[in-house]
Design a protein around this motif. Structure first.
Motif, PDB file in Angstrom:
ATOM      1  N   THR A 254      79.440   9.947   8.340  1.00  0.00           N
ATOM      2  CA  THR A 254      78.309   9.326   7.638  1.00  0.00           C
ATOM      3  C   THR A 254      78.109   9.997   6.293  1.00  0.00           C
ATOM      4  O   THR A 254      78.085  11.231   6.194  1.00  0.00           O
ATOM      5  CB  THR A 254      77.013   9.441   8.462  1.00  0.00           C
ATOM      6  OG1 THR A 254      77.191   8.808   9.727  1.00  0.00           O
ATOM      7  CG2 THR A 254      75.847   8.779   7.735  1.00  0.00           C
TER       8      THR A 254
ATOM      9  N   VAL B 142      75.609   9.785   2.682  1.00  0.00           N
ATOM     10  CA  VAL B 142      74.252   9.353   2.323  1.00  0.00           C
ATOM     11  C   VAL B 142      74.092   9.353   0.804  1.00  0.00           C
ATOM     12  O   VAL B 142      74.614  10.234   0.116  1.00  0.00           O
ATOM     13  CB  VAL B 142      73.195  10.282   2.961  1.00  0.00           C
ATOM     14  CG1 VAL B 142      71.783   9.837   2.582  1.00  0.00           C
ATOM     15  CG2 VAL B 142      73.350  10.298   4.486  1.00  0.00           C
TER      16      VAL B 142
ATOM     17  N   THR C 100      71.735   8.104  11.059  1.00  0.00           N
ATOM     18  CA  THR C 100      73.190   7.952  11.088  1.00  0.00           C
ATOM     19  C   THR C 100      73.533   6.813  12.041  1.00  0.00           C
ATOM     20  O   THR C 100      73.680   7.028  13.244  1.00  0.00           O
ATOM     21  CB  THR C 100      73.880   9.249  11.540  1.00  0.00           C
ATOM     22  OG1 THR C 100      73.344   9.654  12.806  1.00  0.00           O
ATOM     23  CG2 THR C 100      73.647  10.356  10.531  1.00  0.00           C
TER      24      THR C 100
ATOM     25  N   SER D   7      72.518   5.104   4.240  1.00  0.00           N
ATOM     26  CA  SER D   7      73.399   5.887   5.111  1.00  0.00           C
ATOM     27  C   SER D   7      74.583   5.008   5.515  1.00  0.00           C
ATOM     28  O   SER D   7      74.402   4.007   6.219  1.00  0.00           O
ATOM     29  CB  SER D   7      72.654   6.360   6.365  1.00  0.00           C
ATOM     30  OG  SER D   7      71.520   7.126   6.021  1.00  0.00           O
TER      31      SER D   7
ATOM     32  N   TYR E  43      66.904   5.944   0.994  1.00  0.00           N
ATOM     33  CA  TYR E  43      68.196   6.506   1.372  1.00  0.00           C
ATOM     34  C   TYR E  43      69.083   5.411   1.984  1.00  0.00           C
ATOM     35  O   TYR E  43      68.621   4.610   2.802  1.00  0.00           O
ATOM     36  CB  TYR E  43      68.033   7.640   2.385  1.00  0.00           C
ATOM     37  CG  TYR E  43      67.576   8.951   1.785  1.00  0.00           C
ATOM     38  CD1 TYR E  43      68.408   9.668   0.934  1.00  0.00           C
ATOM     39  CD2 TYR E  43      66.313   9.465   2.072  1.00  0.00           C
ATOM     40  CE1 TYR E  43      67.991  10.870   0.377  1.00  0.00           C
ATOM     41  CE2 TYR E  43      65.886  10.666   1.529  1.00  0.00           C
ATOM     42  CZ  TYR E  43      66.735  11.367   0.678  1.00  0.00           C
ATOM     43  OH  TYR E  43      66.321  12.551   0.123  1.00  0.00           O
TER      44      TYR E  43
ATOM     45  N   LEU F 155      65.836   8.571   7.031  1.00  0.00           N
ATOM     46  CA  LEU F 155      67.267   8.287   7.018  1.00  0.00           C
ATOM     47  C   LEU F 155      67.787   8.492   8.439  1.00  0.00           C
ATOM     48  O   LEU F 155      67.141   9.126   9.266  1.00  0.00           O
ATOM     49  CB  LEU F 155      68.031   9.148   6.012  1.00  0.00           C
ATOM     50  CG  LEU F 155      68.043  10.673   6.175  1.00  0.00           C
ATOM     51  CD1 LEU F 155      69.134  11.116   7.151  1.00  0.00           C
ATOM     52  CD2 LEU F 155      68.294  11.337   4.826  1.00  0.00           C
TER      53      LEU F 155
END
Length: 404
Positions: free
Chosen positions: A210, A212, A332, A368, A366, A330
């Motif tokens: 992941t 970001v 994942t 992700s 954000y 945020l």
């Protein structure tokens, strides 16, 4: 049991809408079945009278198996299994020995790969079963769930017993969860089970990473004064545009091959009574902002009403999921197997940022991006994410409104 979606291998009988003795017209709603994606109504395949029901409510039925028999009014009940169910003639040869009846290895497909349903592959991976040694009884010799389960049963019953790795796993297995009198036990089944199995398959088969990035959504906020659609719609369009720029992100990974898809079909997570589901906006790469907004509104409305069908989930090549609407900063996200990547959207909030020598407020979010490192290099993934960011920070460019 029909195959409603490409990934469907079995279905669960949810509710019979007709009973034995009822007359039905071809196409009339007959039964509700739960697939790996949704609950669909199945119409009668012919007009007549229901003579028998072979699968009661709650039963899981393989694709192609009989669930009921419909005969013309007054016609004798047809045998569900056809000639295969007829009694053997008196001079029929004796049943073959157990050794002769042992299954032969499955035939390989033309490209050298073993033919097996996604569910069979999943179970085989969980049980450590070599599919090349399993006989397929499905259509055209395809290995189905029952074949893998039979192979697991035979292996467990063999004199040698389970393999050392299986014995070690058995010793390491935790004790069952204790259930007290005031606890509520919810069966892990249906769509929730299908979602969980797919996510576990993704975790086992993908090398997930992941990355970001933060994005200033101020320009999108200003654009929404003219085009009042949701932030999610802007993000779906930005992802679709970026997928056109980076086609390797719009791919499906299966075993030992990567399939680059021409069509950009974006799955978008929507809230339903059964939890978050990811129906598909087909051909998002060819649609404009307003069309995507209409598609998403339709999927969301039908999702809340429980009217999404199996075909609403077919053909997805990339996923966008927005947990920011629930307050997440945020996260994942997990890839929707066999896709190569998923884009997660975080909360949009005023945030102090540094611009030059000053600290100023900005509307930040954000992004992700979780991607499969097996098929996508880190550099490509980061560039793709930055391209999504560019489109969101310059929506006039994304919409073709930018002037030179």
């Amino acid at each position: 049991m029909p195959q409603i979606s490409m990934t469907m291998t079995d279905g669960t009988i949810v509710k019979w809408l007709k009973a034995v003795g009822d007359a039905v017209v071809e196409g009339e709603a007959l039964v509700e079945i739960q697939t790996d994606k949704a609950v669909d109504e199945l119409g009668a395949a012919a007009s007549g009278v229901i003579r028998s029901i072979a699968a009661p409510e709650g039963e899981i039925v393989l694709v192609g198996d009989v669930i009921c028999t419909i005969a013309a009014d007054g016609e004798a009940e047809a045998a569900a299994g056809g000639d295969a169910a007829a009694p053997a003639p008196a001079d029929a040869p004796p049943v073959a020995s157990a050794a002769a009846a042992a299954p032969a290895p499955a035939d390989a497909a033309a490209d050298g790969r073993t033919r097996a349903s996604p569910l069979a592959k999943r179970i085989a991976a969980q049980q450590g079963i070599d599919l090349s040694a399993v006989s397929g009884t499905g259509p055209n010799g395809m290995i189905v769930k029952a074949d893998v389960e039979d192979a697991a049963t035979r292996r467990a019953a063999s004199p040698a017993g389970p393999a050392p790795s299986d014995r070690a796993a058995s010793r390491a297995a935790p004790p069952p969860v204790a259930v007290e009198a005031d606890d509520t036990v919810v069966p892990f089944e249906g769509i929730r089970r299908a979602i969980a199995d797919n996510l576990m398959l993704s975790k086992r088969s993908a090398a997930e990473v992941t990355t970001v990035a933060d994005v200033d959504m101020g320009a999108v906020k200003a654009m929404r004064a003219v085009l009042p659609v949701s932030y999610t719609v802007f993000c779906v369009l930005a992802a679709a545009k970026a997928l056109q720029d980076y086609p390797v992100m719009n791919a499906l990974v299966e075993d030992d091959r990567v399939v680059l898809k021409k069509r950009i079909n974006v799955c978008v997570a929507v809230a339903t009574a059964m939890g978050l589901l990811t129906p598909v906006i087909p051909d998002a790469g060819r649609k404009n902002l307003l069309t995507i907004a209409e598609d998403l509104a339709d999927l969301s409305e039908r999702g809340r009403a429980g009217k999404l069908g199996a075909r609403d989930f077919e053909g997805g090549t990339f996923t966008v999921t927005n947990s920011g609407v629930f307050g997440s900063v945020l996260f994942t996200p997990i890839i929707n197997h066999p896709q190569s990547a998923v884009l997660g959207l975080g909360r949009i909030a005023p945030t102090p940022v540094v611009r030059g020598d000053a600290i100023v407020p900005a509307l930040m979010m954000y992004l992700s991006l979780t991607y499969n490192h097996r098929s996508i290099d880190g550099e490509t993934a980061v560039k793709f994410l930055q391209q999504v960011r560019h489109y969101l920070e310059h929506p006039d460019d994304m919409l073709g409104l930018k002037t030179k």
